[in-house]
Scaffold this motif. Structure first.
Motif, short mmCIF file in Angstrom:
data_model
loop_
_atom_site.label_atom_id
_atom_site.label_comp_id
_atom_site.label_asym_id
_atom_site.label_seq_id
_atom_site.Cartn_x
_atom_site.Cartn_y
_atom_site.Cartn_z
N ILE A 130 0.84 -1.18 0.00
CA ILE A 130 0.00 0.00 0.00
C ILE A 130 0.89 1.24 0.00
N PHE A 131 0.59 2.17 -0.88
CA PHE A 131 1.25 3.47 -0.89
C PHE A 131 0.23 4.52 -0.47
N ARG A 132 0.71 5.57 0.17
CA ARG A 132 -0.20 6.60 0.66
C ARG A 132 0.45 7.97 0.58
N LEU A 133 -0.30 8.92 0.07
CA LEU A 133 0.06 10.34 0.17
C LEU A 133 -0.95 10.95 1.13
N THR A 134 -0.46 11.65 2.12
CA THR A 134 -1.35 12.26 3.10
C THR A 134 -0.71 13.54 3.64
N GLY A 135 -1.53 14.36 4.26
CA GLY A 135 -1.02 15.55 4.92
C GLY A 135 -0.22 16.46 4.01
N GLU A 136 0.93 16.91 4.52
CA GLU A 136 1.77 17.85 3.79
C GLU A 136 2.30 17.25 2.48
N ALA A 137 2.64 15.96 2.48
CA ALA A 137 3.13 15.33 1.25
C ALA A 137 2.06 15.37 0.16
N LEU A 138 0.82 15.14 0.52
CA LEU A 138 -0.28 15.20 -0.45
C LEU A 138 -0.44 16.62 -0.98
N GLN A 139 -0.42 17.60 -0.08
CA GLN A 139 -0.57 18.99 -0.48
C GLN A 139 0.57 19.44 -1.40
N THR A 140 1.78 19.07 -1.05
CA THR A 140 2.95 19.44 -1.84
C THR A 140 2.89 18.83 -3.24
N PHE A 141 2.59 17.55 -3.31
CA PHE A 141 2.52 16.89 -4.60
C PHE A 141 1.40 17.47 -5.47
#
Length: 173
Positions: free
Chosen positions: A157-168
């Motif tokens: 499972i891969f996950r983008l969340t929080g600041e990493a999601l916003q940045t990407f």
């Protein structure tokens, strides 16, 4: 409303499983927090009654929930939503969380919740029922395997969340 009977060696107990209503939001949040405590992830719970109400009963509900009750008192829940398999060309059900209060385990309530979800998946024409489990949770893994569920060990499972999601999301490169 669905209902199931579960029994123990001590006595016959009535278990009811119902689709959650908006009035159940405080109960759902309580059970989510209890699950987070069990998984030692309480620090990650940011859900509120308002966010759950919007997600489950708002204009575009993103998930559904079943509540298990013993003699009318909530003892567990299953929160799920539809996903989609491109290979099957059909939607499925994804179980986000399944939890039974520790004092009520061993009575068949987790199995009853999963069985209700399996019946719902079949009724809705879903191609599969899926969920994730923490790798350290050996009792849950053993339980799921005893039901005939297959561990998909080749997937990660891969996950983008929080600041990493916003940045990407904001990256224009």
């Amino acid at each position: 409303m669905w209902s199931s009977w579960a029994s123990t060696s001590r006595s016959e107990l009535l278990l009811t499983i119902t689709a959650a209503t908006a009035d159940d939001v405080p109960t759902i949040l309580h059970l989510i927090r209890a699950l987070a405590d069990y998984e030692k992830l309480s620090h990650e719970v940011v859900a509120s009654e308002e966010s759950l109400h919007a997600a489950l009963f708002g204009e575009r509900p993103g998930a559904e929930c079943l509540i298990a009750r013993e003699h009318g008192e909530p003892v567990g829940f299953a929160l799920y939503f539809h996903n989609f398999s491109t290979f099957l060309g059909r939607r499925g059900l994804y179980l986000e969380d399944l939890f039974v209060e520790p004092a009520h385990r061993g009575k068949g309530y987790g199995k009853a919740l999963l069985q209700q979800l399996a019946q719902l998946a079949v009724e809705r024409g879903c191609g599969r029922l899926e969920w994730s489990v923490l790798d350290w949770n050996a009792p849950a893994i053993g339980f799921y395997e005893s039901l005939g569920a297959k561990l998909m060990s080749e997937w990660r499972i891969f996950r983008l969340t929080g600041e990493a999601l916003q940045t990407f999301a904001a990256d224009k490169r």
